[in-house]
Structures are given as structure tokens and as C-alpha cells.
Design an enzyme around this catalytic site. Structure first.
Site, PDB file in Angstrom:
ATOM      1  CG  ASN A  10      -1.716   1.209   1.437  1.00 35.91           C
ATOM      2  OD1 ASN A  10      -1.810   2.035   0.541  1.00 35.91           O
ATOM      3  ND2 ASN A  10      -2.319   1.335   2.616  1.00 35.91           N
ATOM      4  CD1 TRP A  11       3.251   0.900  -2.898  1.00 35.28           C
ATOM      5  CD2 TRP A  11       3.427   2.105  -4.785  1.00 35.28           C
ATOM      6  NE1 TRP A  11       3.890   0.115  -3.836  1.00 35.28           N
ATOM      7  CE2 TRP A  11       4.018   0.835  -5.000  1.00 35.28           C
ATOM      8  CE3 TRP A  11       3.412   3.018  -5.834  1.00 35.28           C
ATOM      9  CZ2 TRP A  11       4.591   0.473  -6.220  1.00 35.28           C
ATOM     10  CZ3 TRP A  11       3.982   2.659  -7.056  1.00 35.28           C
ATOM     11  CH2 TRP A  11       4.561   1.398  -7.236  1.00 35.28           C
ATOM     12  CE  LYS A  12      -0.110   3.219   4.748  1.00 31.21           C
ATOM     13  NZ  LYS A  12       0.079   3.292   6.184  1.00 31.21           N
ATOM     14  CG  HIS A  96      -5.674   1.875   5.377  1.00 33.42           C
ATOM     15  ND1 HIS A  96      -5.213   2.840   6.244  1.00 33.42           N
ATOM     16  CD2 HIS A  96      -4.660   0.984   5.239  1.00 33.42           C
ATOM     17  CE1 HIS A  96      -3.967   2.551   6.593  1.00 33.42           C
ATOM     18  NE2 HIS A  96      -3.619   1.422   5.995  1.00 33.42           N
ATOM     19  CD  GLU A  98      -2.698   5.475   6.865  1.00 29.07           C
ATOM     20  OE1 GLU A  98      -2.717   5.517   5.619  1.00 29.07           O
ATOM     21  OE2 GLU A  98      -1.760   4.968   7.513  1.00 29.07           O
ATOM     22  CD  GLU A 168      -3.292  -2.503   7.476  1.00 26.43           C
ATOM     23  OE1 GLU A 168      -2.161  -2.696   7.017  1.00 26.43           O
ATOM     24  OE2 GLU A 168      -3.989  -1.526   7.196  1.00 26.43           O
ATOM     25  N   GLY A 174       2.912   2.289  10.740  1.00 23.72           N
ATOM     26  CA  GLY A 174       3.871   3.378  10.556  1.00 23.72           C
ATOM     27  C   GLY A 174       4.617   3.765  11.819  1.00 23.72           C
ATOM     28  CB  SER A 214       5.651  -1.740  11.882  1.00 28.67           C
ATOM     29  OG  SER A 214       5.253  -0.408  12.149  1.00 28.67           O
ATOM     30  N   GLY A 235       2.985  -1.107   4.236  1.00 31.97           N
ATOM     31  CA  GLY A 235       2.987   0.317   3.899  1.00 31.97           C
ATOM     32  C   GLY A 235       4.394   0.787   3.584  1.00 31.97           C
ATOM     33  N   GLY A 236       5.019   1.435   4.559  1.00 33.82           N
ATOM     34  CA  GLY A 236       6.328   2.062   4.376  1.00 33.82           C
ATOM     35  C   GLY A 236       7.359   1.203   3.656  1.00 33.82           C
TER      36      GLY A 236
HETATM   37  P1  PGA Z   1       3.093   0.332   7.583  1.00 35.02           P
HETATM   38  O1  PGA Z   1       1.598   0.521   7.052  1.00 35.02           O
HETATM   39  O2  PGA Z   1       3.629  -0.931   6.981  1.00 35.02           O
HETATM   40  O3  PGA Z   1       3.823   1.566   7.110  1.00 35.02           O
HETATM   41  O4  PGA Z   1       3.018   0.248   9.076  1.00 35.02           O
HETATM   42  C1  PGA Z   1       0.739  -0.573   6.895  1.00 35.02           C
HETATM   43  C2  PGA Z   1      -0.587  -0.140   6.336  1.00 35.02           C
HETATM   44  O5  PGA Z   1      -1.115   0.901   6.752  1.00 35.02           O
HETATM   45  O6  PGA Z   1      -1.150  -0.807   5.457  1.00 35.02           O
END
Ligand code: PGA
Length: 253
Positions: A10-12, A96, A98, A168, A174, A214, A235-236
Site C-alpha cells: 500500500n503506497w498510500k 483502511h 487512515e 491492521e 507506521g 510495520s 505500507g512504508g
Molecule cells: P506500515 O503501514 O507498513 O507503514 O506500518 C501498513 C498499512 O497501513 O497498510
């Protein structure tokens, strides 16, 4: 039958079109020959079309990071399932944390989006997970239960075959603070149990549940060793071809 592992990136809100193409070219090379793990990436909307062209003939699947439930119309700023299908998205990430936290997404709107996606033949990565406060209060299972019941309302057995759940915990996203494999496994078991109750043993057994929060090349192997963890939503660490490929290639470590 063991479920096929599924790793999604997930590149956000990261990567311009040029940067996305660079990353995708890197991934095509580093993930060549991968067959026993399903891989998907979710670039930002602006890069989806260019990335879909670059991915032609590749086994890497494309995902949208969100969608709206109407097919078209006066909904400024939104993207429909039909539009995602047209550019060869296979998946859509829905619910998600967010989106829930910053953009007012609720179980009800998540449910509408899931239904619309499935109706158009997209597969869904349906995200659930508790905040730190909810975990500290000891209501993490209750939260997962509420999110699952609300998000999956009126979704039938057949449609469930096109759905993946991503657990999640918000406190792990993050933050560099991963859930321990034990904590994640407990949540995944709970979710599978809930699906067994709502649907059937077969649907529950076949359901893939990703862990997210993470995930790194260092912790993926111990997470994947758990019985009910079938993949990861990253994510990251998915923003770099080398580290994301190391996650996908967790079996080789
Ligand atoms: P992260 O994000 O790997 O940066 O913790 C995961 C996500 O929100 O899908």
C-alpha cells in the site's frame, strides 16, 4: 489445503508517476519467477494507469487504495469501481484505518464500498483493527467484531470468496511497533472464528487474512509462521523494491 500467501504493498500518498514507474520496473526484476506468493501493489490513483501499462504480462496485481460506491455521477473527487476495473485493477483496499481516522469512513460506508467493489468484479482487501486506546481498554476483539459485522453486512457466501481481510492494529501502523506474532495470531484466529460463525467452516478456512503494521523483511518470516496469518499489507516498506521483494521472498530467508 493451505491458503496461497498474499503480500500487498500500500503506497498510500507516495510516488509521482515517474517514481511509481521506477519502483514498478524494479519490482518486475526483483520479483521475477515468484509463483507461490500472490503479490499486489496499490499506487496512488494518479499513477494507476501508467503502472497498469507497465505491468502488462506481469504476475503482479494492481489495487486501488479506495473507491466510491456509485458507478458515476456528481461526486467530485471520487473514483468508481468501474474506473478501477477499466484500468485492470484486480483489488481495492477498503476501510483502511487512515480512511476511518482522517476521512470519516464508518462501518456503514465501508460496507457500501465493499458491496460496490464486489458487484463490479473487483476483489476486496477489507481492513479492520483497533486503536491503542481500544487495545488498552481490552476491547480490541469487540472492535474487530463490530467492524466485521458492519463491514460485511448483507455480503453473501459467494462474494466472500473474492474478499481478503487485513488485520491492521492502528498502533502498529507506521510506528515501527509491530504486533508480536502471538498478538497478531490471536486476532486472526478471532476473525476466522467470527467468519466461521457468520458464514461457514469452508468460507472461514479459505479466507486469507493479512497482517499489517510495520511489516519488514526482518519480521515477516515469524509472522508468516503463524497458522492464521496468510500474508501482509505493507505500507512504508513497500516503497522500496529491494525491501518489498525481500518481504515477498520470505520463504527463501
Ligand atoms: P506500515 O503501514 O507498513 O507503514 O506500518 C501498513 C498499512 O497501513 O497498510
Amino acid at each position: 489445503m493451505k491458503r496461497l500467501p498474499f503480500i500487498a504493498g500500500n503506497w498510500k500518498m507516495n510516488k509521482t508517476v515517474e517514481e511509481s514507474l521506477d519502483l514498478v520496473r524494479g519490482l518486475k526484476v526483483s520479483l521475477q519467477g515468484i509463483e507461490d506468493v500472490e503479490v499486489a501493489i496499490a499506487p496512488p490513483f494518479t499513477a494507476l494507469y501508467a503502472v497498469s501499462q507497465e505491468l502488462k504480462g506481469s504476475s503482479i496485481h494492481l489495487a486501488g487504495q479506495n473507491l466510491f460506491w456509485e458507478e458515476k455521477g456528481a461526486f467530485t473527487g471520487e473514483i468508481s469501481p468501474v474506473m478501477l476495473k477499466e484500468i485492470h485493477c484486480r483489488y481495492a483496499i477498503i476501510g483502511h484505518s487512515e480512511r476511518r481516522q482522517y476521512f470519516g469512513e464508518t462501518d456503514e460506508t465501508v460496507n457500501r464500498r465493499i458491496k460496490a467493489a464486489l458487484k463490479q468484479g473487483l476483489k476486496v482487501i477489507f481492513c479492520v483493527g483497533e486503536t491503542l486506546e481500544e487495545r488498552e481498554k481490552g476491547i480490541n476483539f469487540l472492535v474487530a467484531e463490530r467492524q466485521i459485522e458492519g463491514g460485511l453486512k448483507d455480503i453473501g457466501e459467494t462474494a466472500m470468496q473474492s474478499l481478503v481481510v487485513a488485520y491492521e492494529p492502528v498502533w502498529a501502523i507506521g510506528t515501527g511497533k509491530t504486533a508480536t506474532p502471538r498478538q497478531a495470531e490471536e486476532a486472526h484466529q478471532f476473525i476466522r472464528q467470527k467468519i466461521r460463525f457468520l458464514y461457514s467452516p469452508k468460507i472461514a478456512e479459505n479466507l486469507r487474512i493479512q497482517y499489517g503494521g510495520s511489516v519488514t523483511p526482518e519480521n515477516i518470516k515469524s509472522l508468516m509462521a503463524e497458522e492464521d496469518i496468510d500474508g501482509a499489507l505493507v505500507g512504508g516498506t513497500s516503497l522500496n523494491a529491494e525491501s518489498f521483494s525481500r518481504i515477498v521472498r520470505f520463504k527463501e530467508m
